[in-house]
Design a protein around this motif. Structure first.
Motif, PDB file in Angstrom:
ATOM      1  N   SER A  68      -3.983   8.461  14.568  1.00  0.00           N
ATOM      2  CA  SER A  68      -3.872   7.702  15.814  1.00  0.00           C
ATOM      3  C   SER A  68      -2.553   6.949  15.932  1.00  0.00           C
ATOM      4  N   PRO A  69      -2.173   6.594  17.164  1.00  0.00           N
ATOM      5  CA  PRO A  69      -1.002   5.734  17.353  1.00  0.00           C
ATOM      6  C   PRO A  69      -1.161   4.374  16.662  1.00  0.00           C
ATOM      7  N   ALA A  70      -2.385   3.847  16.590  1.00  0.00           N
ATOM      8  CA  ALA A  70      -2.615   2.562  15.917  1.00  0.00           C
ATOM      9  C   ALA A  70      -2.253   2.663  14.435  1.00  0.00           C
ATOM     10  N   HIS A  71      -2.577   3.777  13.811  1.00  0.00           N
ATOM     11  CA  HIS A  71      -2.245   3.967  12.404  1.00  0.00           C
ATOM     12  C   HIS A  71      -0.734   4.105  12.217  1.00  0.00           C
ATOM     13  N   ASP A  72      -0.110   4.857  13.102  1.00  0.00           N
ATOM     14  CA  ASP A  72       1.354   5.009  13.026  1.00  0.00           C
ATOM     15  C   ASP A  72       2.057   3.663  13.174  1.00  0.00           C
ATOM     16  N   GLU A  73       1.589   2.861  14.109  1.00  0.00           N
ATOM     17  CA  GLU A  73       2.183   1.530  14.334  1.00  0.00           C
ATOM     18  C   GLU A  73       2.003   0.640  13.110  1.00  0.00           C
ATOM     19  N   ALA A  74       0.805   0.668  12.528  1.00  0.00           N
ATOM     20  CA  ALA A  74       0.551  -0.141  11.332  1.00  0.00           C
ATOM     21  C   ALA A  74       1.462   0.298  10.191  1.00  0.00           C
ATOM     22  N   GLY A  75       1.651   1.601  10.054  1.00  0.00           N
ATOM     23  CA  GLY A  75       2.537   2.111   9.011  1.00  0.00           C
ATOM     24  C   GLY A  75       3.971   1.661   9.203  1.00  0.00           C
ATOM     25  N   ASP A  76       4.427   1.693  10.442  1.00  0.00           N
ATOM     26  CA  ASP A  76       5.795   1.246  10.735  1.00  0.00           C
ATOM     27  C   ASP A  76       5.971  -0.244  10.424  1.00  0.00           C
ATOM     28  N   GLN A  77       4.915  -1.028  10.652  1.00  0.00           N
ATOM     29  CA  GLN A  77       4.993  -2.469  10.401  1.00  0.00           C
ATOM     30  C   GLN A  77       5.061  -2.798   8.914  1.00  0.00           C
ATOM     31  N   VAL A  78       4.357  -2.020   8.085  1.00  0.00           N
ATOM     32  CA  VAL A  78       4.258  -2.369   6.667  1.00  0.00           C
ATOM     33  C   VAL A  78       5.360  -1.751   5.805  1.00  0.00           C
ATOM     34  N   LYS A  79       5.970  -0.673   6.234  1.00  0.00           N
ATOM     35  CA  LYS A  79       6.995  -0.013   5.413  1.00  0.00           C
ATOM     36  C   LYS A  79       8.077  -0.958   4.894  1.00  0.00           C
ATOM     37  N   PRO A  80       8.585  -1.880   5.724  1.00  0.00           N
ATOM     38  CA  PRO A  80       9.641  -2.768   5.211  1.00  0.00           C
ATOM     39  C   PRO A  80       9.175  -3.726   4.111  1.00  0.00           C
ATOM     40  N   LEU A  81       7.863  -3.846   3.925  1.00  0.00           N
ATOM     41  CA  LEU A  81       7.332  -4.760   2.902  1.00  0.00           C
ATOM     42  C   LEU A  81       7.203  -4.093   1.539  1.00  0.00           C
ATOM     43  N   PHE A  82       7.251  -2.769   1.514  1.00  0.00           N
ATOM     44  CA  PHE A  82       7.015  -2.003   0.298  1.00  0.00           C
ATOM     45  C   PHE A  82       8.307  -1.661  -0.433  1.00  0.00           C
ATOM     46  N   ASP A  83       8.153  -1.533  -1.741  1.00  0.00           N
ATOM     47  CA  ASP A  83       9.198  -0.954  -2.572  1.00  0.00           C
ATOM     48  C   ASP A  83       8.626   0.372  -3.101  1.00  0.00           C
ATOM     49  N   GLY A  84       8.526   1.358  -2.207  1.00  0.00           N
ATOM     50  CA  GLY A  84       7.921   2.637  -2.538  1.00  0.00           C
ATOM     51  C   GLY A  84       6.921   3.046  -1.461  1.00  0.00           C
ATOM     52  N   LYS A  85       6.061   4.004  -1.800  1.00  0.00           N
ATOM     53  CA  LYS A  85       5.072   4.510  -0.852  1.00  0.00           C
ATOM     54  C   LYS A  85       3.665   4.351  -1.417  1.00  0.00           C
ATOM     55  N   PRO A  86       2.679   4.117  -0.544  1.00  0.00           N
ATOM     56  CA  PRO A  86       1.290   4.059  -1.002  1.00  0.00           C
ATOM     57  C   PRO A  86       0.821   5.439  -1.485  1.00  0.00           C
ATOM     58  N   THR A  87      -0.129   5.436  -2.393  1.00  0.00           N
ATOM     59  CA  THR A  87      -0.704   6.667  -2.907  1.00  0.00           C
ATOM     60  C   THR A  87      -2.205   6.662  -2.635  1.00  0.00           C
ATOM     61  N   PRO A  88      -2.662   7.524  -1.726  1.00  0.00           N
ATOM     62  CA  PRO A  88      -4.105   7.583  -1.455  1.00  0.00           C
ATOM     63  C   PRO A  88      -4.805   8.633  -2.334  1.00  0.00           C
ATOM     64  N   ILE A  89      -6.038   8.353  -2.677  1.00  0.00           N
ATOM     65  CA  ILE A  89      -6.912   9.323  -3.328  1.00  0.00           C
ATOM     66  C   ILE A  89      -8.196   9.359  -2.502  1.00  0.00           C
ATOM     67  N   PHE A  90      -8.627  10.554  -2.128  1.00  0.00           N
ATOM     68  CA  PHE A  90      -9.755  10.740  -1.221  1.00  0.00           C
ATOM     69  C   PHE A  90     -11.011  11.124  -2.004  1.00  0.00           C
ATOM     70  N   TYR A  91     -12.150  10.562  -1.565  1.00  0.00           N
ATOM     71  CA  TYR A  91     -13.421  10.806  -2.240  1.00  0.00           C
ATOM     72  C   TYR A  91     -14.518  11.050  -1.198  1.00  0.00           C
TER      73      TYR A  91
END
Length: 96
Positions: A68-91
């Motif tokens: 969704s666009p909401a997820h894309d927007e949230a991702g754009d907001q948080v990227k500058p706070l990270f030193d790297g990328k999140p790693t998801p694991i699905f269950y």
């Protein structure tokens, strides 16, 4: 039930409060999606990086939010706070 455990990368120095604020506001946005169950931020007891547990009714509901666009927007907001990328694991929850 579909669950994602996300290991977040290190948060840039001095940005913890911004990250927690982002997590709360993005969680509020994601909670409006059909099939959303819960989203919790985990703080490691003995040091390390934050993690999160995200629960949705099923994988299709999660992917609807994730694309969704909401997820894309949230991702754009948080990227500058990270030193790297999140790693998801699905269950997928196993009914025993």
């Amino acid at each position: 039930m579909f669950i994602v455990i996300i290991s977040f990368p290190p948060i840039k120095d001095g940005r913890d409060a911004d990250f927690k604020k982002w997590f709360a506001s993005s969680g509020n946005a994601f909670s409006k999606f059909t099939g959303f169950v819960s989203r919790r931020l985990l703080n490691p007891v003995d040091g390390g990086n934050y993690a999160a547990i995200v629960e949705f009714k099923d994988q299709a509901a999660f992917h609807a939010m994730h694309g969704s666009p909401a997820h894309d927007e949230a991702g754009d907001q948080v990227k500058p706070l990270f030193d790297g990328k999140p790693t998801p694991i699905f269950y997928q929850v196993v009914d025993a």
